[in-house]
Design a protein around this motif. Structure first.
Motif, PDB file in Angstrom:
ATOM      1  N   LYS A 201       0.853  -0.991  -0.149  1.00 43.00           N
ATOM      2  CA  LYS A 201      -0.065  -0.062   0.013  1.00 43.00           C
ATOM      3  C   LYS A 201       0.791   1.259   0.012  1.00 43.00           C
ATOM      4  O   LYS A 201       1.797   1.347   0.635  1.00 43.00           O
ATOM      5  N   GLU A 212       2.507   0.400   3.725  1.00 39.62           N
ATOM      6  CA  GLU A 212       2.439  -0.708   4.421  1.00 39.62           C
ATOM      7  C   GLU A 212       2.834  -1.995   3.293  1.00 39.62           C
ATOM      8  O   GLU A 212       2.602  -1.790   2.175  1.00 39.62           O
ATOM      9  N   ASN A 214       2.524  -6.132   3.101  1.00 41.49           N
ATOM     10  CA  ASN A 214       2.024  -7.453   3.965  1.00 41.49           C
ATOM     11  C   ASN A 214       2.496  -8.602   2.880  1.00 41.49           C
ATOM     12  O   ASN A 214       2.258  -8.651   1.784  1.00 41.49           O
ATOM     13  N   TYR A 216       1.517 -12.592   2.601  1.00 36.65           N
ATOM     14  CA  TYR A 216       0.418 -13.755   2.769  1.00 36.65           C
ATOM     15  C   TYR A 216       0.803 -14.873   2.074  1.00 36.65           C
ATOM     16  O   TYR A 216       0.762 -15.114   1.140  1.00 36.65           O
ATOM     17  N   SER A 227      -6.397 -14.959   2.872  1.00 34.36           N
ATOM     18  CA  SER A 227      -6.075 -13.946   3.510  1.00 34.36           C
ATOM     19  C   SER A 227      -5.781 -12.474   2.675  1.00 34.36           C
ATOM     20  O   SER A 227      -6.229 -11.376   2.967  1.00 34.36           O
ATOM     21  N   GLU A 230      -9.379 -11.372   2.529  1.00 36.02           N
ATOM     22  CA  GLU A 230      -9.643 -10.604   3.754  1.00 36.02           C
ATOM     23  C   GLU A 230      -9.329  -9.226   3.404  1.00 36.02           C
ATOM     24  O   GLU A 230      -9.986  -8.027   4.061  1.00 36.02           O
ATOM     25  N   LYS A 231      -7.797  -9.042   3.271  1.00 34.11           N
ATOM     26  CA  LYS A 231      -7.140  -7.669   3.293  1.00 34.11           C
ATOM     27  C   LYS A 231      -7.699  -6.797   2.340  1.00 34.11           C
ATOM     28  O   LYS A 231      -7.975  -5.559   2.681  1.00 34.11           O
ATOM     29  N   GLU A 235      -9.636  -3.049   2.921  1.00 31.19           N
ATOM     30  CA  GLU A 235      -9.192  -1.872   2.059  1.00 31.19           C
ATOM     31  C   GLU A 235     -10.510  -1.305   1.326  1.00 31.19           C
ATOM     32  O   GLU A 235     -10.307  -0.046   0.970  1.00 31.19           O
TER      33      GLU A 235
END
Length: 451
Positions: A201, A212, A214, A216, A227, A230-231, A235
């Motif tokens: 992000k 950010e 992440n 997964y 995952s 879901e993220k 957002e």
């Protein structure tokens, strides 16, 4: 307008002995095709007394009577046609041509290809040519770098669907090479692996300020997929627009198209070079990038029309088992209901989809004005109705025209909605008026935003 046999459609009154021949004919074609059971040669609906048993019989025959394995390359769907139960076998073109009857081998009596409206025997020269071009670097043929794999996460997901895995699950799900070793598909689906899907992000419209990052992964690809979804759902916050008449709340990206785009990127990614898909969130857009570009055998037009040649049939089969993919070729048409082809960019090695935030999307006139066809349909819908019920009420024959010019247009304008939005093609799918649609009817053609 009734269905008729074409180079991509085969009609059958009932299940016959030559089903495998017809399916092989489509498997050996670039664009695949559809076999309808329960429809006469003239296109009239005959119907089936026990479609559920028919589905199981068809799946069993295709699984056991065709080589190489075509699991992951076909769907057996229970549908309604002219108000009667029929079966549609949706077949994709495969990468391991020539497909053939297991009992006849790779011979003129075992190999077929669809020519016009019939499955014709392939010549020996054609068989040899197809075999020489057969793709051999698929996930199913690449031996995993590790053989100490466990699959507890995958078993949990199957158990949740009521599809418990037995001791032979690796063989049944085609997670083994011909030598009996775990393949690369097994590696991706194992509890522990080196694969990781990234979601980044940024604060602005470029990659300068990363706020950010992440990862997964290092787990079952199915778990990583859930995952990521879901993220991105988190957002996909609501964008509020105040109009003179009402407050409109809309997500940044269409949820149905978003889910399809994410799963497509993961399932069809080329993992043979250890490059996973990535998801990047900017202030004005979401970019989804997958490795591999267009799969060999289809061009851009065929890609957008939904022709399906699964790159990773082993993954496709498992994602369908887990109800994460509806059926072959369904993803792109659903995405195209909400986003134009200009959102896609192809290179030799990558495919990128850019989804701009809702405020940045420029809509055409058809999405802001209510067409005459849609106005008529809104007055017909009472409560919850099947598509064919609405179509019959309006005395319309062409199902595809009705879907594109009536149903899709009304959904895009938020005038009607699906009762099962996560499964647009479910045989139980019905449609109903939204609050906006009800207001349109009440004001006799004047929508709440003045469209």
């Amino acid at each position: 307008m009734p269905l008729k046999e074409t180079n991509r459609i085969e009609l059958k009154r009932d299940l016959t002995d030559n089903l495998e021949k017809e399916v092989i004919g489509f498997l050996n074609c670039r664009e695949g095709g559809n076999v309808y059971i329960g429809i006469a040669d003239d296109g009239s609906a005959v119907g089936l007394a026990d479609p559920d048993s028919m589905q199981l019989a068809v799946k069993d025959r295709l699984q056991n009577n065709i080589k190489p394995s075509c699991l992951g390359l076909f769907d057996v769907l229970h549908e309604q046609y002219e108000g009667k139960d029929v079966i549609r076998v949706n077949i994709a073109g495969g990468l391991e041509k020539p497909y053939h009857l297991k009992s006849r081998g790779m011979s003129e009596k075992g190999c077929f290809i669809r020519i016009k409206t019939a499955a014709e025997p392939m010549t020996l020269r054609m068989i040899e040519e197809y075999y020489s071009k057969r793709t051999r670097n698929s996930l199913g043929k690449i031996k995993a770098s590790r053989q100490d794999l466990t699959f507890e996460q995958l078993k949990i997901y199957y158990n949740e669907r009521g599809l418990g895995l037995n001791d032979k699950f690796a063989q049944n799900l085609e997670l083994l090479t011909e030598e009996g070793k775990f393949n690369y598909a097994a590696y991706l689906l194992a509890d522990s692996n080196g694969n990781s899907v990234k979601v980044a992000k940024y604060s602005g419209r470029n990659r300068v300020d990363l706020i950010e990052s992440n990862e997964y992964g290092f787990c079952s690809l199915v778990k990583a997929t859930k995952s990521v979804l879901e993220k991105l759902n988190i957002e996909n916050r609501i964008s509020t627009k105040i109009t003179p008449r009402e407050r409109e709340n809309k997500p940044l990206w269409n949820p149905i198209a978003l889910r399809e785009a994410v799963i497509n990127a993961i399932v069809h990614n080329d993992y043979s070079h250890d490059v996973p898909p990535k998801f990047e969130i900017f202030s004005d857009r979401l970019e989804i990038t997958s490795a591999g570009g267009l799969i060999l055998g289809i061009d851009e037009d065929e890609f957008f029309e939904g022709y399906s040649i699964p790159r990773n049939k082993e993954l496709m089969r498992i994602y369908k088992d887990l109800d994460m993919v509806e059926y072959l070729g369904s993803g792109m048409p659903r995405i195209m209901q909400y986003y134009p082809r200009e959102c896609f960019k192809f290179t030799n090695h990558f495919l990128r989809m850019t989804i701009y935030n809702i405020a940045n999307v420029i809509k055409d006139r058809r999405t802001t004005e209510v067409a005459t066809e849609v106005k008529k349909m809104l007055g017909v819908i009472k409560g919850q109705m099947f598509r064919w019920e609405i179509q019959e009420k309006m005395n319309l024959k062409n199902a595809e025209h009705f879907r594109k010019e009536y149903i899709i247009q009304a959904i895009n304008q938020n005038l009607i909605e699906m009762t099962i939005p996560d499964k647009p093609s479910s045989r139980l799918q019905k449609y109903r008026l939204t609050e906006k649609g009800k207001k349109y009817i009440e004001t006799k053609g004047e929508t709440s935003n003045g469209a």
